[in-house]
Write an enzyme that holds these catalytic residues in place. Structure first.
Site, short mmCIF file in Angstrom:
data_model
loop_
_atom_site.label_atom_id
_atom_site.label_comp_id
_atom_site.label_asym_id
_atom_site.label_seq_id
_atom_site.Cartn_x
_atom_site.Cartn_y
_atom_site.Cartn_z
N LYS A 77 1.14 -15.19 146.08
CA LYS A 77 2.24 -16.14 146.05
C LYS A 77 3.53 -15.37 145.73
CE LYS A 77 2.13 -20.89 144.37
NZ LYS A 77 1.77 -21.71 143.22
O1 G3P Z 1 2.01 -24.98 142.04
C1 G3P Z 1 3.34 -25.30 141.89
C2 G3P Z 1 3.69 -26.77 141.84
O2 G3P Z 1 2.69 -27.57 142.36
C3 G3P Z 1 4.26 -27.18 140.54
O3 G3P Z 1 4.31 -28.56 140.36
O4 G3P Z 1 4.65 -30.53 138.90
O5 G3P Z 1 5.36 -28.24 138.10
O6 G3P Z 1 6.63 -29.40 139.89
P1 G3P Z 1 5.29 -29.22 139.25
#
Ligand code: G3P
Length: 226
Positions: free
Chosen positions: A85
């Site tokens: 990533k």
């Molecule tokens: O993997 C990254 C992403 O899904 C993060 O989600 O909820 O932290 O915006 P969030």
């Protein structure tokens, strides 16, 4: 649509894999920091890669292209199913091309615009990760971005897969599927919600109690006959 689980929590990954619900895993430094404690990082990552039959995204922490490639190659040596990533920055795009040239899968993350997604596809990204929830948080339509990327990728036949990230609730998941996203990466708490429906629970209770009543009635009738 494929489903990835968005967590580094081994217990949740194993539970979802056992239920046959997931096709891969996405992690990020915040998710790993939350659950790793004092475990050896490499060993912990290896356990994640062993727990699922599909790609596992592991994120680089470097910010320059050369260091991202170096870290990415090192992380990719943990297991065959590791995908690297990288952030959607100029250096991240340079690193994407180089890692892909080494035959390593790349997930370009932190995507918030269709132009960014187009550049990632041109760089040869395996996956593009647009963050819908974080766009919704700032009063933008996260799902509009998914539809725009779908249209652009289809216009030009890019094979970069759209991996919808930052999913916060089941409707995000359903909308992503209706748009035709390739993958949704879902936090465990949201994933388990997909299964639940109050009418399913109520219906099951009714079936079981009706059956039990019928059995009792049958037993009484038999008893009366005897
Ligand atoms: O993997 C990254 C992403 O899904 C993060 O989600 O909820 O932290 O915006 P969030």
């Amino acid at each position: 649509m494929k489903i990835f689980i968005d967590t580094a929590d081994l217990k949740e990954i194993r539970r979802a894999a056992r239920a046959g619900l997931i096709d891969g895993v996405t992690t990020n430094p915040s998710l790993l920091a939350k659950v790793m404690g004092d475990a050896d990082v490499r060993d912990y990552m290896k356990q994640i890669t062993d727990a699922v039959n599909g790609p596992v995204s592991l994120e680089v922490l470097a910010t320059s292209a050369d260091s991202m490639v170096e870290q990415g190659r090192d992380l990719a040596s943990i297991a065959d199913n590791v995908v690297i990533k990288v952030p959607l920055t100029e250096d991240g795009l340079v690193a994407t091309r180089q890692l892909r040239a080494h035959g390593i899968g790349v997930n370009v993350t932190l995507c918030f615009s269709p132009a960014q997604a187009l550049l990632a596809a041109k760089a040869g990204a395996t996956f593009i990760s647009p963050f819908v929830g974080r766009l919704d948080d700032i009063s933008h339509q996260g799902m509009e971005l998914i539809a725009q990327i779908r249209e652009i990728y289809d216009n030009y036949g890019f094979d970069t897969e759209i991996l919808v990230a930052s999913i916060r609730h089941p409707l995000h998941f359903v909308e992503a599927a209706m748009i035709g996203a390739d993958i949704a990466t879902v936090p465990p708490a949201v994933l388990w919600k997909f299964i639940q429906h109050p009418l399913t629970e109520r219906g099951l209770e009714a079936f079981l109690s009706d059956w039990e009543k019928a059995q009792l009635q049958l037993a009484k009738t038999e008893e009366a006959k005897a």
